[in-house]
Each structure stands twice: as C-alpha cells, then as structure tokens.
Write an enzyme that holds these catalytic residues in place. Structure first.
Site, PDB file in Angstrom:
ATOM      1  NE  ARG A 119      -2.817   0.142   3.367  1.00  0.00           N
ATOM      2  CZ  ARG A 119      -2.256   0.554   4.511  1.00  0.00           C
ATOM      3  NH1 ARG A 119      -1.891   1.808   4.657  1.00  0.00           N
ATOM      4  NH2 ARG A 119      -2.073  -0.294   5.505  1.00  0.00           N
ATOM      5  CE  LYS A 126     -11.514   9.827 -18.268  1.00  0.00           C
ATOM      6  NZ  LYS A 126     -11.523   9.374 -16.898  1.00  0.00           N
ATOM      7  CG  ASP A 183      -8.494  17.323 -13.303  1.00  0.00           C
ATOM      8  OD1 ASP A 183      -7.811  16.917 -14.261  1.00  0.00           O
ATOM      9  OD2 ASP A 183      -9.434  16.664 -12.807  1.00  0.00           O
TER      10      ASP A 183
END
Ligand code: PLP
Length: 398
Positions: free
Chosen positions: A65, A214, A189
């Site tokens: 993690r 994306k 962003d």
C-alpha cells in the site's frame, strides 16, 4: 518517491522526456522496460535498516500500500514531465483528487471550484459538506471570480482547464497569483491538457493532477490517477490520505501507465491536429449549434489558451441543440465509439447532459452551460478523413 531531475533531462525536448523520463539503468539488471514488482511485502536485511525504512527515515519499500519500485518509477516519470519535485500515483483520478482535497481542506475549511467541471469532482465537493468542508462554485473563465468567492477560511482554489465537458479555459497564472496573494493553495486538474500541452506547476500552481485513466494511459485499458508538486506537499498527501485511505495503484497498472506515457507526445500531437480539423469542419454544418474548442479565435478564452497551452487538446464540445439529436448522433456513428471515457486512441462520443453530467442537478447543468444536446467528443488518433466521413454521415441524418 522524490524525483531526481537532472538539468540535462529538463533541457531535452518533451518528446524525448516521455520516452526516457524516470529511467535508471543502474536498477533492475539494466531492464529497458521497468519490471512489474507485484510483491506486496519487502524483506529487510537487518534490524536497523528495516526499522528505518518502515519509519520512513530511509528510502526503501516494505508494504504494497505504501509503494513499490514500479509505482516509484511512474511517480518519477510524472514528476519529471510536470517539472515537479515529486509525484504520487493512485488507483484512480478520483483517488488522487480525494487525496489532495482531504490533505489540505479540513473541517471548517472552504474551497472555490469551477461551476463547469468534471461532475464527480463537483459531487465530491458536495459530499464533503457532510464533513464540514464547504465549496463555492464560480465561473472559472474569469480569474477574479476566485478572489470574489474567497472567504477567510478558503484553503483551496480548484482549477480544471480545459474543463470537462465544455473545454472552458481558466487563466492558470492569474488564479495562481490571486491565490498567492491570499495565501490559498491551488490544485489544477490537468487531465484534458496533459503535460504535453500544458504544465500548471510552471505557471505557479501548487499541485497538478490527472485521471491517468485518460491520456496518460491512453489506451482505455486501465484506471489510475497521478499528482505532482513540491516534495513537502506531496509528502503530506503520501503520509496522509494516500496511506490512510489506501487508494494505491496496483504495480501492474503502474506499468501500463508507464508504457502509455512513452507515446504521449506522438499521441497528443495527433489528438491536437485531429480535434482541430474536426471542430473546424463541424462549425459550418447547419445541424450543429455551438462548437466548443479552445483553438478557435471565437472561443471566449482563446488568448489565454494560446498563452498557456502548446496545443489545444483532443476534446470538443458539440451542441446538437436537443437531447433527441444527441441520442440520434450516438446511435448513428459507426467508427466513433459511444462510451463514457476519454483520452484513448479511439474516438469516443457521449451525450454529457444525459450521462456523466446527469449526476449534477439541472440547475447546476444550466449554470455550467451544459445543454441537453451537448456531445462531448474525445477525438482519437484514427485517420482524420475517416473520422470526418463518419461524423458527417451521423450529423447529416439527425
Ligand atoms: N478529472 C477529470 C477531468 C475527468 O474527466 C475524470 C474522469 O472522467 C476524473 C478526473 C476522474 O478520474 P477517474 O475516472 O480515473 O477516477
């Protein structure tokens, strides 16, 4: 992990950087492709070293993690491409967004965000009001609106430019300057632009982030998120929400993003060119209303886009005037894919008001300027002539 950016590297062309960023041939037996370290556990060689690594006093790996060499390589790459000190990778763009927000906005704090932006981020800001974090939504095409909406408890100015789905443009430098005056942190962003077209950190923003699902991944075959910024800020996210909430990227996915990034410059060059040509063709079609594309002089913030972007990106907003026309269009296209994501090599279309932005209220859609007939088109890298043939036959039949 901290990126070591050599002057030699930053002086090279971005097209070279995407191929070689993060490379360290002294590691991994000289592997040209970064290996996938799927181990979730890393053994220590002695007590002092193990304790130091575990307590973050010494670099190293100990538990899945909290990172592994494949994730680390991706973090170095995104830091180099965004010209940042450090990077951090997540399981999704939303995990990166949540990580940034939950680090810098606490109970009683306030965020200023665009009224026209990715709807799940809008909904996250609404959701956070249950935890005492409030948000004001502004027309982000005028940077001064951020100042007007700022309150004494404002901690974050949120920027998304070009925005989803209307490709609205926010003046990054102007918002960053206002934020600095007011002592507010800025997060941008950069999903739609990618660091090929735009690098917000170079314009004064504190943190930039992506849905790597994306353009960075680029092949519609993964879900991931990344962010980059000053080491001190990235460390706060790494040791805060990233560690505590556990939205870490899988090593196999980190490897896929690394592979996707190698062709980012080539792909973006084609996305930019194809989108410009298709947007231009659509402006003269009688069945099409407004065509939103920041590359056009008629776009309300074209001058700002020109000043802060190298190319205008692969995303177009197309107003077909009615919901029925938007549905007809997605039913008629043959080469374009009717789906809900973007940034892949294939051209993807979706009626935004009826799908992604159906999750915000009708009032919010109206304020954001998202009409019922809006098609969001993510222009792929296919032959532009084939795309124009397909899009024209679909629009003709509406
Ligand atoms: N930011 C933008 C601009 C997006 O378009 C998306 C998703 O569409 C996200 C963030 C969220 O990314 P993800 O779906 O990888 O969580």
């Amino acid at each position: 992990m901290l990126a070591i950016i050599s002057t030699e590297m930053t002086n090279k062309s971005f097209d070279t950087d995407v191929v070689h960023a993060g490379e360290d041939r002294s590691q991994h037996y000289g592997s040209v492709s970064t290996p996938i370290y799927s181990s979730s556990v890393f053994a220590f060689s002695d007590a002092d070293e193990g304790i130091a690594i575990h307590n973050f006093e010494k670099p190293g790996y100990f538990y899945g993690r909290l990172g592994n060499p494949t994730q680390d390589a991706l973090e170095r790459v995104i830091a180099e491409l965004e010209r940042a000190e450090d990077g951090l990778a997540f399981a999704s763009g939303m995990a990166a967004i949540s990580g940034a927000i939950l680090t810098f906005a606490k109970q009683g704090d306030h965020i200023v965000a665009p009224e026209s932006m990715y709807s799940t981020a809008t909904n996250l800001f609404h959701y956070l009001s249950d935890f005492g974090v409030t948000a004001s939504f502004v027309d982000a095409t005028d940077a001064e609106n951020y100042r007007r909406a700022a309150e004494p408890n404002t901690r974050i100015f949120w920027i998304e430019t070009p925005s989803n789905p209307l490709v609205q443009i926010t003046d990054i430098r102007a918002v960053a300057n206002i934020a600095r005056e007011l002592g507010v942190l800025t997060v941008a962003d950069n999903t739609f632009a990618t660091p090929y077209n735009q690098r917000p950190l170079e314009m004064g923003v504190d943190i930039t982030l992506h849905s790597a699902t994306k353009y960075l991944g680029g092949h519609s075959d993964l879900t991931a998120g990344v962010l980059a910024g000053k080491k001190e800020l990235v460390d706060q996210i790494r040791h805060g929400p990233s560690k505590l909430l556990g939205g870490n990227i899988a090593p196999q996915v980190a490897w896929l993003v690394l592979r996707g990034i190698k062709t980012l410059a080539l792909r973006m060059e084609r996305h930019n060119a194809n989108a410009y040509a298709i947007a231009y063709m659509l402006t003269s079609h009688p069945k099409v209303g407004t065509v939103y594309y920041p590359g056009f002089e008629s776009h309300s913030n074209h001058e700002v886009a020109k000043a802060q972007m190298k190319g205008f990106g692969g995303m177009i907003g197309i107003d077909l005037r009615t919901a029925a026309a938007a549905k007809e269009f997605v039913n008629r296209v043959k080469l374009c894919t009717f789906a809900t994501s973007l940034g892949g090599v294939e051209t993807i279309v979706q009626p935004s008001a009826l799908m992604t932005h159906a999750t915000i209220s009708a009032d919010e859609r109206e304020a954001a300027g998202i009409s019922e007939g809006l098609i969001r088109m993510s222009v792929g890298i296919e032959s532009v002539n084939d795309l124009i043939t397909d899009i024209t036959q679909a629009v003709d039949q509406i």
